[in-house]
Design an enzyme around this catalytic site. Sequence first.
Site, short mmCIF file in Angstrom:
data_model
loop_
_atom_site.label_atom_id
_atom_site.label_comp_id
_atom_site.label_asym_id
_atom_site.label_seq_id
_atom_site.Cartn_x
_atom_site.Cartn_y
_atom_site.Cartn_z
N PRO A 2 0.84 -1.21 0.00
CA PRO A 2 0.00 0.00 0.00
C PRO A 2 0.87 1.25 0.00
O PRO A 2 1.79 1.37 0.80
CB PRO A 2 -0.78 -0.10 1.32
CG PRO A 2 -0.57 -1.48 1.82
CD PRO A 2 0.70 -1.99 1.22
N GLU A 3 0.58 2.16 -0.90
CA GLU A 3 1.31 3.42 -0.93
C GLU A 3 0.49 4.46 -0.18
O GLU A 3 -0.66 4.24 0.17
CB GLU A 3 1.56 3.84 -2.38
CG GLU A 3 2.38 2.82 -3.15
CD GLU A 3 3.80 3.24 -3.41
OE1 GLU A 3 4.19 4.36 -3.03
OE2 GLU A 3 4.54 2.44 -4.01
N HIS A 95 -6.51 -14.43 6.30
CA HIS A 95 -5.34 -13.98 7.04
C HIS A 95 -5.72 -13.01 8.16
O HIS A 95 -4.95 -12.10 8.48
CB HIS A 95 -4.33 -13.36 6.09
CG HIS A 95 -3.91 -14.29 4.99
ND1 HIS A 95 -3.13 -15.39 5.23
CD2 HIS A 95 -4.20 -14.30 3.66
CE1 HIS A 95 -2.93 -16.04 4.09
NE2 HIS A 95 -3.57 -15.39 3.12
N ARG A 117 1.40 -11.37 4.92
CA ARG A 117 2.85 -11.51 5.11
C ARG A 117 3.33 -10.99 6.46
O ARG A 117 4.45 -11.25 6.87
CB ARG A 117 3.58 -10.80 3.95
CG ARG A 117 3.18 -11.43 2.61
CD ARG A 117 3.85 -10.75 1.46
NE ARG A 117 5.29 -10.91 1.50
CZ ARG A 117 6.13 -10.29 0.66
NH1 ARG A 117 5.65 -9.47 -0.25
NH2 ARG A 117 7.42 -10.50 0.75
N ARG A 159 22.14 18.08 -0.54
CA ARG A 159 22.65 16.72 -0.49
C ARG A 159 23.19 16.28 -1.85
O ARG A 159 22.65 16.64 -2.89
CB ARG A 159 21.55 15.74 -0.08
CG ARG A 159 20.95 16.05 1.27
CD ARG A 159 19.93 14.99 1.59
NE ARG A 159 19.22 15.30 2.83
CZ ARG A 159 18.39 14.46 3.43
NH1 ARG A 159 18.17 13.27 2.91
NH2 ARG A 159 17.79 14.81 4.53
#
Length: 294
Positions: A2-3, A95, A117, A159
């Site tokens: 999921p983003e 699950h 998972r 950076r």
Amino acid sequence: MPELPEVEVVRAGLERHVLGATITRVEVLHPRPVRRDLRGQAGFAAALTGRRIEAARRRGKYLWLPLDNGDALLGHLGMSGQLLVQPPDAPPERHLRVRIALAGAAEGRELRFVDQRMFGGLSVSAGGAELPPEIAHIARDPLDPEFDDDAFVRKVRRRTSGIKRQLLDQNLVSGVGNIYADEALWRARIHGDRPGDRLTATQARELLRHAREVMVAALGEGGTSFDALYVNVNGESGYFDRSLHAYGREGEACERCGTPIRRIAFMNRSSYFCPVCQPAPRKRRAVVPRVAAD
Ligand SMILES: [Zn+2]
């Protein structure tokens, strides 16, 4: 995985469905998703039982539900996590890991944490109602109204590390993720290896704008699937099929110039880009130490 836009869809869904609900019972069906809670399974359940849910908040991909005693239920969906609001008699998902029975504002509903998972999980954050200390180091995301664009641009340009690496750095900006980074870079015509200090301020700002647009577009589409399923995240919203220009399109023609999209390895994942629209940065000239000829 999921983003961020999908996590925001879940947050909005929780806000709609569990606000004001009282937790009456907590059942932990597998120890792994609550492993970060040092109280253990029973302690986790006891810390939640009887508490009322006051809000639904998010920082990056972390969600938390502030409770009426100042603590918070903190959650992360990991790679495959889902938070579902279900009637208690709905058959258990394959699950299903944690089920939380609700009363009051969400009378007769259950909040379910489903995760195949189990990289994600839930924990009770002591005193975390305002902002859980566990996630206080995580930067705001571009969809957060308080995100500081100027500070982002300044930091990026100080950076030397590659801009894609920076986009994925949760201490700089949270929630962008691999897919949205590739899409934003394609839109901005910037190669992910371009060092931050070789971007102009305008380029850095444009890249941020593109990242935001990609995320807002995904948020709109995620919202559609949400209404049908209450709270649902599966990492495969329709957005991924319809709107991607670079990610997952290896060998397909770039929609701008027709060049086949390339895929390269990147931090155990992949980067997709157009080699023409997003030219690789030239190598920095190596500084060869001069040896005195004597
Ligand atoms: Zn191109």
